[in-house]
Design a protein around this motif. Structure first.
Motif: not given
Length: 486
Positions: A142-143, A145, A185-186, A188-192
């Motif tokens: 996660e994270g 990029k 998740a990271f 996306k605007d929803s972080k989900n």
């Protein structure tokens, strides 16, 4: 299976364009006269399950009558080229498969991928997790990029071994494609990953590179990747992995990011399928993307599902025809369908199979070139599914007893996949009566296959006309499917 001499073994036919005639095809109806056709049948309340149930002989046709039920096949009119039929190997399918004994594993592979079974020729899987996984996961930390941690190691436990065995059972080759349910998740605007949300613009390039890494990783495992869809169900906010794209957002992601990046990564030969959602909004999505030449040049065609009936309407087959008329150079691919709301009391529920037959006949008759079922295998609960979205598969495993349960849907799909081979051409076919549905293909070896479905509660006798010849009267049982091979 007894094999008959093909009516015409002409590779030329596979290259014909829609409606094109040649001297050889003009003679096909004449050559049908005197030939025999084999009939295979599956019928409710009988023991017939893709069994050879008889044969008929063609004779010179008389004028068809209004009082008769007739199927008319015009072998001089051919249309789209068929690329295959198959299903998805999801994490759920693969994990259940691993629980089976070696004998049952071999039985399942034979049932789907061998010539003694229903001979699947294409396959779909997910790019990282979907609802039919035991949890949500990605191929990076996660994270990350820059995708430095990208690895498909998680797929090597169950999914990749099953995919490889299936391809081997199918003879070593398979049209294979993949679809993402959500970016990490990271991104996306929803972080989900669950419940919709949108891909943030600053991650468009990173997400496009993720597809390239997936393709290269799978091909490093010896699995050639035919293509990808951009997003599974891009207008559905689901409680499972999902991501929303407007038509313009999907167009621009394809045009400015995914298409160029796959080309830059040496993957410009991979096929990109847009939409991958229901037939209801499909024409708007196709219009938006294909009317933009810079986006359209990267798109192979449009993928679609059958779930628009959730609003209690009928399947929107005519929308497919509108796309085919407007963009004849773009293909149509059925990418997912299953019967929802699993109930073990309905393993043998015949309308589930008829939904497959109705969709496949009508999808093909509107120009669809390939057809992909959803999970090839689920367990006795209709899962596993990490958000309890439990569904039917053509075959279920009862893991408590190490047994396989074949539903009628398996046999209905088989009436197409077993006899219609990649490279076949659809042939003009119409019925004189609404309660008989039918389609026809001519295989590359010249052998023709007409599929007929009777969804009424009455046995029906009909005439099969092929050009100027007709087969002796054929009887199809109530609630039945037939494949006629000639």
């Amino acid at each position: 299976m007894k094999r008959f001499i093909p009516l015409l073994a002409i590779p030329l036919l596979a290259c014909m364009q829609a409606g094109e005639k040649t001297d050889l095809t003009k003679k096909r109806d004449e050559m049908a006269e005197g030939k025999k056709a084999s009939i295979y049948t599956t019928a409710k309340d009988t023991d017939l399950r893709l069994n050879k149930s008889g044969s008929v002989q063609f004779k010179k046709a008389k004028q068809a009558l209004e009082t008769e039920n007739s199927i008319f096949v015009n072998p001089n009119k051919t249309f789209q080229t068929f690329i295959g039929i198959g299903g998805a190997i999801t994490d759920s399918s693969a994990e259940i498969f691993a629980e089976l004994s070696k004998e049952k594993q071999e039985e399942l592979l034979q049932a789907y991928y061998s010539k003694s079974g229903i001979d699947y020729s294409l396959m779909r899987t997910s790019i990282h997790s979907c609802d039919f996984s035991k949890g949500n996961f990605t191929y990076i930390e996660e994270g990350d990029k820059e995708l430095k941690t990208f690895s498909i190691e998680i797929d090597k436990a169950y999914r990749l071994p099953m995919i490889k065995r299936a391809i081997e059972k199918a003879g070593g080759s398979m049209l294979f494609y993949a679809s993402p349910w959500s970016p990490p998740a990271f991104m996306k605007d929803s972080k989900n990953m669950l419940r919709g949300g949108k891909l943030l613009p600053e991650y468009y390039d990173a997400w496009a590179k993720y597809y390239a890494k997936f393709i290269k990783a799978y091909e490093a495992e010896g699995i050639p990747v035919w293509g990808v869809t951009i997003q599974n169900e891009p207008m559905a906010t689901q409680r499972w992995e999902s991501c929303i794209y407007s038509a313009e957002e999907e167009r621009d992601f394809l045009k400015n990011h995914l298409g160029p990046i796959l080309e830059k990564e040496g993957l410009g030969d991979k096929n990109i399928v847009v939409w991958d959602h229901n037939r209801d909004l499909i024409t708007h999505r196709a219009n938006t993307i294909f009317d933009d030449p810079e986006a359209a040049k990267y798109a192979w065609g449009t993928g679609f599902h059958w779930y628009e009936t959730w609003r209690k309407g009928n399947p929107m087959f005519e929308n497919l025809q509108r796309i085919q008329e407007s963009y004849p150079d773009k293909k149509l691919l059925f990418t997912e369908g299953c019967n929802e709301a699993f109930d073990p009391e309905k393993y043998q529920y015949w309308p589930n199979a008829e939904r497959y037959g109705h969709s496949m006949i009508n999808d093909f008759n509107r120009g669809t070139v390939g057809w992909t079922d959803w999970n090839i295998l689920l367990d006795e609960t209709g899962g596993p599914n990490h958000v309890n979205n439990l569904c039917f598969a053509p075959i279920h495993a009862d893991t408590r007893t190490d047994s396989l349960i074949y539903t009628p849907s398996y046999y209905y799909i088989g009436h197409f996949s077993k006899f219609i081979r990649p490279g076949a051409k659809r042939v003009s076919t119409v019925s004189s009566i609404s309660f008989l549905e039918s389609t026809t293909f001519v295989n590359p070896d010249g052998k023709m296959v007409t599929v007929v479905m009777n969804s009424t509660d009455e046995e029906i006798t009909y005439q099969l006309y092929v050009g100027s010849s007709t087969a002796t009267s054929i009887t199809i049982p109530a609630r039945a499917m037939q494949s006629i091979i000639y």
